[in-house]
Design an enzyme around this catalytic site. Structure first.
Site, PDB file in Angstrom:
ATOM      1  N   ARG A  34       0.830  -1.212   0.000  1.00  0.00           N
ATOM      2  CA  ARG A  34       0.000   0.000   0.000  1.00  0.00           C
ATOM      3  C   ARG A  34       0.864   1.261   0.000  1.00  0.00           C
ATOM      4  O   ARG A  34       0.513   2.255   0.628  1.00  0.00           O
ATOM      5  CB  ARG A  34      -0.922   0.039   1.232  1.00  0.00           C
ATOM      6  N   ARG A  41      -3.914   6.499   0.435  1.00  0.00           N
ATOM      7  CA  ARG A  41      -4.484   7.667   1.114  1.00  0.00           C
ATOM      8  C   ARG A  41      -3.550   8.416   2.046  1.00  0.00           C
ATOM      9  O   ARG A  41      -3.845   9.536   2.433  1.00  0.00           O
ATOM     10  CB  ARG A  41      -5.735   7.235   1.902  1.00  0.00           C
ATOM     11  N   ARG A  43      -8.234  11.437  -5.661  1.00  0.00           N
ATOM     12  CA  ARG A  43      -9.448  10.732  -5.231  1.00  0.00           C
ATOM     13  C   ARG A  43     -10.646  11.663  -5.068  1.00  0.00           C
ATOM     14  O   ARG A  43     -11.780  11.208  -4.993  1.00  0.00           O
ATOM     15  CB  ARG A  43      -9.188   9.963  -3.938  1.00  0.00           C
ATOM     16  N   ASP A  56      -6.368  -3.468  -7.570  1.00  0.00           N
ATOM     17  CA  ASP A  56      -6.903  -4.048  -6.334  1.00  0.00           C
ATOM     18  C   ASP A  56      -7.155  -5.529  -6.554  1.00  0.00           C
ATOM     19  O   ASP A  56      -7.488  -5.945  -7.663  1.00  0.00           O
ATOM     20  CB  ASP A  56      -8.209  -3.357  -5.914  1.00  0.00           C
ATOM     21  N   TYR A  93     -14.080 -12.904   0.400  1.00  0.00           N
ATOM     22  CA  TYR A  93     -14.908 -11.742   0.032  1.00  0.00           C
ATOM     23  C   TYR A  93     -16.148 -12.176  -0.740  1.00  0.00           C
ATOM     24  O   TYR A  93     -17.251 -11.679  -0.516  1.00  0.00           O
ATOM     25  CB  TYR A  93     -14.100 -10.743  -0.815  1.00  0.00           C
TER      26      TYR A  93
HETATM   27  O1  CP3 Z   1       0.102  -1.801  -2.441  1.00  0.00           O
HETATM   28  C1  CP3 Z   1      -0.145  -0.938  -3.317  1.00  0.00           C
HETATM   29  O2  CP3 Z   1       0.267   0.222  -3.241  1.00  0.00           O
HETATM   30  C2  CP3 Z   1      -0.858  -1.375  -4.583  1.00  0.00           C
HETATM   31  C3  CP3 Z   1      -2.270  -1.224  -4.598  1.00  0.00           C
HETATM   32  C4  CP3 Z   1      -3.178  -2.152  -3.818  1.00  0.00           C
HETATM   33  C5  CP3 Z   1      -4.486  -1.770  -3.442  1.00  0.00           C
HETATM   34  N1  CP3 Z   1      -5.108  -2.839  -2.883  1.00  0.00           N
HETATM   35  C6  CP3 Z   1      -5.099  -0.445  -3.665  1.00  0.00           C
HETATM   36  C7  CP3 Z   1      -6.152  -0.028  -2.726  1.00  0.00           C
HETATM   37  C8  CP3 Z   1      -2.999  -3.466  -3.404  1.00  0.00           C
HETATM   38  C9  CP3 Z   1      -1.775  -4.355  -3.501  1.00  0.00           C
HETATM   39  C10 CP3 Z   1      -4.236  -3.896  -2.822  1.00  0.00           C
HETATM   40  C11 CP3 Z   1      -4.456  -5.254  -2.318  1.00  0.00           C
HETATM   41  C12 CP3 Z   1      -5.667  -5.546  -1.551  1.00  0.00           C
HETATM   42  N2  CP3 Z   1      -6.941  -5.062  -1.741  1.00  0.00           N
HETATM   43  C13 CP3 Z   1      -5.730  -6.504  -0.520  1.00  0.00           C
HETATM   44  C14 CP3 Z   1      -4.585  -7.365  -0.075  1.00  0.00           C
HETATM   45  C15 CP3 Z   1      -3.628  -6.593   0.750  1.00  0.00           C
HETATM   46  C16 CP3 Z   1      -4.118  -6.279   2.112  1.00  0.00           C
HETATM   47  O3  CP3 Z   1      -4.239  -5.099   2.411  1.00  0.00           O
HETATM   48  O4  CP3 Z   1      -4.319  -7.239   2.857  1.00  0.00           O
HETATM   49  C17 CP3 Z   1      -7.046  -6.536  -0.038  1.00  0.00           C
HETATM   50  C18 CP3 Z   1      -7.564  -7.394   1.102  1.00  0.00           C
HETATM   51  C19 CP3 Z   1      -7.807  -5.646  -0.826  1.00  0.00           C
HETATM   52  C20 CP3 Z   1      -9.268  -5.381  -0.737  1.00  0.00           C
HETATM   53  C21 CP3 Z   1      -9.516  -3.981  -0.356  1.00  0.00           C
HETATM   54  N3  CP3 Z   1      -9.265  -2.904  -1.196  1.00  0.00           N
HETATM   55  C22 CP3 Z   1      -9.963  -3.474   0.888  1.00  0.00           C
HETATM   56  C23 CP3 Z   1     -10.361  -4.324   2.071  1.00  0.00           C
HETATM   57  C24 CP3 Z   1      -9.974  -2.091   0.782  1.00  0.00           C
HETATM   58  C25 CP3 Z   1     -10.300  -1.106   1.876  1.00  0.00           C
HETATM   59  C26 CP3 Z   1     -11.596  -0.415   1.698  1.00  0.00           C
HETATM   60  C27 CP3 Z   1     -11.645   0.830   2.579  1.00  0.00           C
HETATM   61  O5  CP3 Z   1     -12.696   1.453   2.522  1.00  0.00           O
HETATM   62  O6  CP3 Z   1     -10.658   1.133   3.249  1.00  0.00           O
HETATM   63  C28 CP3 Z   1      -9.544  -1.742  -0.507  1.00  0.00           C
HETATM   64  C29 CP3 Z   1      -9.412  -0.384  -1.072  1.00  0.00           C
HETATM   65  C30 CP3 Z   1      -8.077   0.004  -1.580  1.00  0.00           C
HETATM   66  N4  CP3 Z   1      -7.322  -0.701  -2.464  1.00  0.00           N
HETATM   67  C31 CP3 Z   1      -7.374   1.190  -1.258  1.00  0.00           C
HETATM   68  C32 CP3 Z   1      -6.168   1.171  -1.965  1.00  0.00           C
HETATM   69  C33 CP3 Z   1      -5.072   2.194  -1.983  1.00  0.00           C
HETATM   70  C34 CP3 Z   1      -7.900   2.276  -0.311  1.00  0.00           C
HETATM   71  C35 CP3 Z   1      -7.847   3.622  -0.902  1.00  0.00           C
HETATM   72  C36 CP3 Z   1      -9.069   4.227  -1.434  1.00  0.00           C
HETATM   73  O7  CP3 Z   1     -10.214   3.928  -1.089  1.00  0.00           O
HETATM   74  O8  CP3 Z   1      -8.836   5.157  -2.228  1.00  0.00           O
END
Ligand code: CP3
Length: 347
Positions: A23, A27, A36, A71, A148
């Site tokens: 990540r 944010r 965003r 994602d 999920y």
């Molecule tokens: O690591 C990076 O910089 C690359 C981008 C990346 C994202 N998601 C972007 C993202 C990667 C590698 C992921 C993987 C991901 N997504 C995982 C596995 C890694 C982990 O964290 O365990 C999982 C479980 C997800 C599923 C997911 N995507 C969730 C649970 C969420 C959170 C939702 C929330 O409201 O917080 C996301 C959203 C997400 N994916 C964000 C980012 C940067 C949050 C930012 C946003 O909403 O703009």
């Protein structure tokens, strides 16, 4: 050329320890929050130019690798299970997969067809990085994706997922096989498009016992990892809360094993075997602490690696949004300031 990351994946010596963060785009960065305001997360992922922009944003902080901005859930839509990121709730899958008929209706699609926009982003990013920083592609692992799909969103106990796994093993196997086939071909397509390493995120697999992992997850993960590794790229096999599963995960595959902070890195590496590289494992919350508080913890992680080639510094899980950017920069600078002393390391 920043080749420390790829060298460490191959367990070749490096001047200092390579570092990147899960990540690392997101944010906690003002540039990302600004973008965003105009676009949703999904819009950014679907527009290769925007995904490129966000992938590059953190690199000014000095990371040794870039990770594709995408994602793990993007594959749900082309599989026929659309979802959205609901405000404050995280991902919401509109029609969770609960029955055999739901599983049979899921589609195994061609990556260029269903996720062509991600593959286009990979090609753009590779062109833009121009060999200077290696690019990591990724996907979610089948258990984490299945959780999920079955729960319909995030879960604290994976109740429905485990019920399906135990009570309907054939349905579970069919579901895992479909997801695995999508993940396998998608990762292959990312490598073909230019990804130089792959990380498989099995973020939630630590909820399983070793016996359940062995019976219900491992064969699927093995198939994916063996196939991607056969393309000659390093494969990072990552999970959290995997202290009880490490040996099983190593057997499942991966050239690099990602570990979280709950297991000391030296102990984890001994259990994994020094014939594999290791990635980790600072507690991500330490990046919210002042740099002088976090520094000894980071130095301790480096000390655990004992100067052995094949350590990639990372967090045990992703950067949280509240993290001050300056702390991230300070951490990277600190890691890059520690020379690797190889004396005394057993061959
Ligand atoms: O690591 C990076 O910089 C690359 C981008 C990346 C994202 N998601 C972007 C993202 C990667 C590698 C992921 C993987 C991901 N997504 C995982 C596995 C890694 C982990 O964290 O365990 C999982 C479980 C997800 C599923 C997911 N995507 C969730 C649970 C969420 C959170 C939702 C929330 O409201 O917080 C996301 C959203 C997400 N994916 C964000 C980012 C940067 C949050 C930012 C946003 O909403 O703009």
């Amino acid at each position: 050329m920043h080749d420390r990351f790829l060298r460490a994946c191959r367990r070749e010596p490096t001047d200092v320890t390579p570092v990147w963060f899960m990540r690392q785009a997101g944010r906690y960065m003002a540039e990302y929050r600004e973008l965003r305001k105009k676009h949703t997360l999904i819009e950014i992922c679907k527009a290769p130019e925007l995904a490129l922009e966000v992938t590059l944003q953190p690199l000014r902080l000095g990371m040794d690798a870039a990770i594709l901005f995408a994602d793990i859930l993007l594959l749900l839509e082309p599989m026929g299970a659309p979802f959205e990121f609901a405000k404050g709730e995280g991902p919401v899958i509109h029609h969770p997969v609960r029955t055999r008929a739901d599983i049979d209706a899921l589609r195994v699609f061609e990556p260029e067809e269903g996720l062509g926009y991600v593959l286009e982003a990979v090609r753009l990013i590779r062109r833009e990085l121009d060999g200077k920083t290696p690019l990591i592609g990724f996907a979610g692992a089948p258990f984490t994706i299945a959780s999920y799909l079955v729960e319909g969103g995030k879960s604290s106990d994976y109740r429905r997922t485990k019920q399906m796994m135990w009570s309907e093993p054939e349905a579970w196997s069919a579901l895992m096989t479909k997801i695995s086939e999508v993940v396998r071909t998608y990762l292959r397509a990312q490598v073909t498009a230019g990804a130089q390493a792959i990380q498989l995120f099995d973020s939630w697999v630590g909820a399983l016992s070793p016996a359940d992992y062995r019976a219900h997850v491992k064969p699927h993960v093995s198939r994916i990892l063996a196939d991607v590794a056969s393309m000659g790229v390093p494969v990072i096999h990552f999970g959290t809360n995997t202290g009880a599963l490490l040996e099983e995960q190593v057997e499942a595959g991966g050239t690099v094993i990602g570990v979280d902070w709950r297991t000391p890195l030296g102990k984890a590496w001994t259990r994994i075997g020094h014939d594999k590289a290791i990635q980790g494992n600072l507690d991500p919350l330490l990046l919210c602490a002042p740099p002088e508080v976090a520094a000894p913890y980071a130095r301790a992680v480096i000390a655990e690696a004992a100067g052995r080639p094949g350590h990639i510094f990372n967090l045990g899980h992703g950067i949280i949004p509240e993290t001050p950017v300056d702390n991230v920069k300070a951490m990277i600078d600190l890691i890059h300031s520690i020379p690797l002393a190889r004396e005394g390391v057993p061959a």
